[in-house]
Design a protein around this motif. Structure first.
Motif, PDB file in Angstrom:
ATOM      1  N   SER A 108     -18.387  89.854 -17.151  1.00  0.00           N
ATOM      2  CA  SER A 108     -18.367  88.400 -17.322  1.00  0.00           C
ATOM      3  C   SER A 108     -16.936  87.888 -17.347  1.00  0.00           C
ATOM      4  N   THR A 109     -16.768  86.633 -16.937  1.00  0.00           N
ATOM      5  CA  THR A 109     -15.463  85.996 -17.063  1.00  0.00           C
ATOM      6  C   THR A 109     -15.323  85.425 -18.471  1.00  0.00           C
ATOM      7  N   TRP A 110     -14.119  85.012 -18.783  1.00  0.00           N
ATOM      8  CA  TRP A 110     -13.846  84.412 -20.099  1.00  0.00           C
ATOM      9  C   TRP A 110     -14.721  83.177 -20.319  1.00  0.00           C
ATOM     10  N   ALA A 111     -14.780  82.302 -19.323  1.00  0.00           N
ATOM     11  CA  ALA A 111     -15.563  81.068 -19.459  1.00  0.00           C
ATOM     12  C   ALA A 111     -17.050  81.364 -19.510  1.00  0.00           C
ATOM     13  N   GLU A 112     -17.517  82.315 -18.724  1.00  0.00           N
ATOM     14  CA  GLU A 112     -18.937  82.698 -18.762  1.00  0.00           C
ATOM     15  C   GLU A 112     -19.314  83.237 -20.135  1.00  0.00           C
ATOM     16  N   ASP A 161     -16.654  77.115 -12.062  1.00  0.00           N
ATOM     17  CA  ASP A 161     -16.656  77.023 -10.600  1.00  0.00           C
ATOM     18  C   ASP A 161     -15.478  77.722  -9.933  1.00  0.00           C
ATOM     19  N   PHE A 162     -14.363  77.810 -10.651  1.00  0.00           N
ATOM     20  CA  PHE A 162     -13.144  78.349 -10.041  1.00  0.00           C
ATOM     21  C   PHE A 162     -12.739  79.707 -10.622  1.00  0.00           C
ATOM     22  N   ASP A 163     -13.630  80.321 -11.387  1.00  0.00           N
ATOM     23  CA  ASP A 163     -13.328  81.605 -12.026  1.00  0.00           C
ATOM     24  C   ASP A 163     -13.011  82.700 -11.016  1.00  0.00           C
ATOM     25  N   SER A 195      -9.196  82.133 -10.332  1.00  0.00           N
ATOM     26  CA  SER A 195      -8.358  82.387 -11.503  1.00  0.00           C
ATOM     27  C   SER A 195      -9.066  81.882 -12.743  1.00  0.00           C
ATOM     28  N   TRP A 196      -8.989  82.662 -13.815  1.00  0.00           N
ATOM     29  CA  TRP A 196      -9.583  82.241 -15.085  1.00  0.00           C
ATOM     30  C   TRP A 196      -8.797  81.098 -15.719  1.00  0.00           C
ATOM     31  N   TRP A 197      -7.551  80.913 -15.280  1.00  0.00           N
ATOM     32  CA  TRP A 197      -6.714  79.880 -15.869  1.00  0.00           C
ATOM     33  C   TRP A 197      -7.237  78.477 -15.576  1.00  0.00           C
ATOM     34  N   TYR A 198      -7.914  78.310 -14.446  1.00  0.00           N
ATOM     35  CA  TYR A 198      -8.374  76.974 -14.078  1.00  0.00           C
ATOM     36  C   TYR A 198      -9.409  76.437 -15.067  1.00  0.00           C
ATOM     37  N   GLY A 199     -10.289  77.299 -15.532  1.00  0.00           N
ATOM     38  CA  GLY A 199     -11.259  76.868 -16.537  1.00  0.00           C
ATOM     39  C   GLY A 199     -10.581  76.379 -17.801  1.00  0.00           C
ATOM     40  N   CYS A 200      -9.498  77.057 -18.181  1.00  0.00           N
ATOM     41  CA  CYS A 200      -8.728  76.639 -19.359  1.00  0.00           C
ATOM     42  C   CYS A 200      -8.065  75.286 -19.124  1.00  0.00           C
ATOM     43  N   GLU A 201      -7.469  75.124 -17.952  1.00  0.00           N
ATOM     44  CA  GLU A 201      -6.766  73.877 -17.664  1.00  0.00           C
ATOM     45  C   GLU A 201      -7.729  72.700 -17.586  1.00  0.00           C
ATOM     46  N   ILE A 202      -8.911  72.925 -17.026  1.00  0.00           N
ATOM     47  CA  ILE A 202      -9.911  71.862 -16.976  1.00  0.00           C
ATOM     48  C   ILE A 202     -10.352  71.490 -18.389  1.00  0.00           C
ATOM     49  N   ASN A 203     -10.495  72.499 -19.248  1.00  0.00           N
ATOM     50  CA  ASN A 203     -10.871  72.261 -20.640  1.00  0.00           C
ATOM     51  C   ASN A 203      -9.828  71.399 -21.347  1.00  0.00           C
ATOM     52  N   THR A 204      -8.550  71.712 -21.158  1.00  0.00           N
ATOM     53  CA  THR A 204      -7.481  70.909 -21.748  1.00  0.00           C
ATOM     54  C   THR A 204      -7.503  69.493 -21.171  1.00  0.00           C
ATOM     55  N   ASP A 229      -2.521  74.159  -4.198  1.00  0.00           N
ATOM     56  CA  ASP A 229      -3.603  73.641  -3.368  1.00  0.00           C
ATOM     57  C   ASP A 229      -4.920  73.622  -4.133  1.00  0.00           C
ATOM     58  N   VAL A 230      -5.141  74.683  -4.929  1.00  0.00           N
ATOM     59  CA  VAL A 230      -6.367  74.736  -5.731  1.00  0.00           C
ATOM     60  C   VAL A 230      -6.342  73.650  -6.799  1.00  0.00           C
ATOM     61  N   LEU A 231      -5.165  73.401  -7.380  1.00  0.00           N
ATOM     62  CA  LEU A 231      -5.051  72.335  -8.377  1.00  0.00           C
ATOM     63  C   LEU A 231      -5.434  70.979  -7.787  1.00  0.00           C
ATOM     64  N   GLU A 232      -5.030  70.732  -6.552  1.00  0.00           N
ATOM     65  CA  GLU A 232      -5.401  69.485  -5.896  1.00  0.00           C
ATOM     66  C   GLU A 232      -6.912  69.408  -5.701  1.00  0.00           C
ATOM     67  N   THR A 233      -7.520  70.550  -5.373  1.00  0.00           N
ATOM     68  CA  THR A 233      -8.973  70.610  -5.230  1.00  0.00           C
ATOM     69  C   THR A 233      -9.661  70.293  -6.552  1.00  0.00           C
ATOM     70  N   ILE A 234      -9.101  70.829  -7.643  1.00  0.00           N
ATOM     71  CA  ILE A 234      -9.676  70.605  -8.964  1.00  0.00           C
ATOM     72  C   ILE A 234      -9.519  69.144  -9.383  1.00  0.00           C
ATOM     73  N   ILE A 235      -8.373  68.554  -9.078  1.00  0.00           N
ATOM     74  CA  ILE A 235      -8.160  67.140  -9.390  1.00  0.00           C
ATOM     75  C   ILE A 235      -9.208  66.283  -8.686  1.00  0.00           C
ATOM     76  N   ASN A 236      -9.466  66.567  -7.426  1.00  0.00           N
ATOM     77  CA  ASN A 236     -10.474  65.816  -6.679  1.00  0.00           C
ATOM     78  C   ASN A 236     -11.870  66.057  -7.252  1.00  0.00           C
ATOM     79  N   TYR A 237     -12.128  67.279  -7.664  1.00  0.00           N
ATOM     80  CA  TYR A 237     -13.409  67.637  -8.287  1.00  0.00           C
ATOM     81  C   TYR A 237     -13.634  66.803  -9.552  1.00  0.00           C
ATOM     82  N   LEU A 238     -12.597  66.676 -10.368  1.00  0.00           N
ATOM     83  CA  LEU A 238     -12.702  65.918 -11.613  1.00  0.00           C
ATOM     84  C   LEU A 238     -12.826  64.420 -11.360  1.00  0.00           C
ATOM     85  N   LYS A 239     -12.141  63.923 -10.353  1.00  0.00           N
ATOM     86  CA  LYS A 239     -12.225  62.497 -10.024  1.00  0.00           C
ATOM     87  C   LYS A 239     -13.630  62.120  -9.586  1.00  0.00           C
TER      88      LYS A 239
END
Length: 252
Positions: free
Chosen positions: A53-57, A153-155, A158-167, A214-224
């Motif tokens: 399992s991933t950290w977020a899972e 979704d992005f695990d 990188s597992w870091w993306y789940g953390c950044e989205i949480n913050t 590039d992934v960060l930009e994808t995540i920003i669009n996902y959140l918007k």
């Protein structure tokens, strides 16, 4: 009546070190990914085994079980298995939560302290960046289902993306209600990943780290798209500037 539920995740040997958290004030749930823990090894409401399992899972699995308990705690405290108080204690952390009653409460993490992303003159502050190693969520935040469950979704990248989205979501939707207790210092130095590849060195973990622009930009669009009404989305990595909103809390 207990006010706190600790949700602890990690290796069996590390998780077992936190048996003192199952007490008159708190209940405990655990999740391990390398081997199953028995009740005799670690007294808890439930010991869950979730390999690969991933950290977020893992945290989401703990949350699902917690939501099925026929009891509502005031605070749900997620905890990694390498958390150690070098100043303060779990009891003092609980006392701060009782005193200030934040939506989300955090001690000061060494990674935040060492990178000077905090206001050292304040005992309590509203953070502009934080680490997820230990997080206390008020029951209202659990029920809102905005910050939690964690985004997985992005695990695979990188597992870091789940953390950044949480913050990102925490500081966007609970701006001014997230409190960091700077008198309580926590270290988490049990990381088991290669510093070059940012992949796990343990055969039991599929950890992946790192951040790609590039992934960060994808995540920003996902959140918007997902949260179009949010006007003030803030986060240390997802925002164009480092710290766009610095809001201090005067504990005096």
């Amino acid at each position: 009546m207990k006010s706190f539920l600790y949700l602890i995740q990690g290796t069996a040997s590390n998780v077992a070190r936190y048996s003192m958290l199952f007490n008159d004030e708190a209940d405990v749930l655990s999740l391990t990914y390398d081997k199953m823990l028995s009740f005799s090894e670690f007294p808890a409401l439930k010991n869950i085994f979730l390999p690969n399992s991933t950290w977020a899972e893992g945290r989401n699995c703990l949350l699902r079980f917690a939501n099925n308990i026929n009891y509502k705690y005031e605070y749900y405290i997620f905890l990694d298995d390498d958390v150690e108080f070098v100043k303060g204690s779990f009891v003092e952390f609980q006392n701060y939560l009782h005193k200030y009653r934040p939506a989300i409460g955090l001690p000061l993490l060494d990674v935040i302290k060492n990178s000077y992303r905090y206001e050292k003159t304040l005992t309590v502050q509203h953070p502009y960046s934080f680490d997820q190693a230990i997080q206390a969520f008020h029951i209202k935040v659990i029920e809102d289902q905005i910050v939690l469950p964690y985004v997985t979704d992005f695990d695979h990248l990188s597992w870091w993306y789940g953390c950044e989205i949480n913050t990102f979501l925490s500081l966007s939707f609970y701006l001014g209600k997230v409190m960091q207790f700077n008198e309580l210092l926590v270290e988490n130095r049990g990381h088991n990943w290669d510093s070059v590849t940012l992949k796990s060195t343990s055969k039991f973990s599929n950890y992946k780290g790192g951040v790609n622009k590039d992934v960060l930009e994808t995540i920003i669009n996902y959140l918007k798209v997902k949260y179009p009404t949010s006007k003030n989305l803030v986060n240390s990595l997802l925002h164009k500037t480092s710290f766009p909103y610095i809001i201090y809390f005067d504990s005096a």
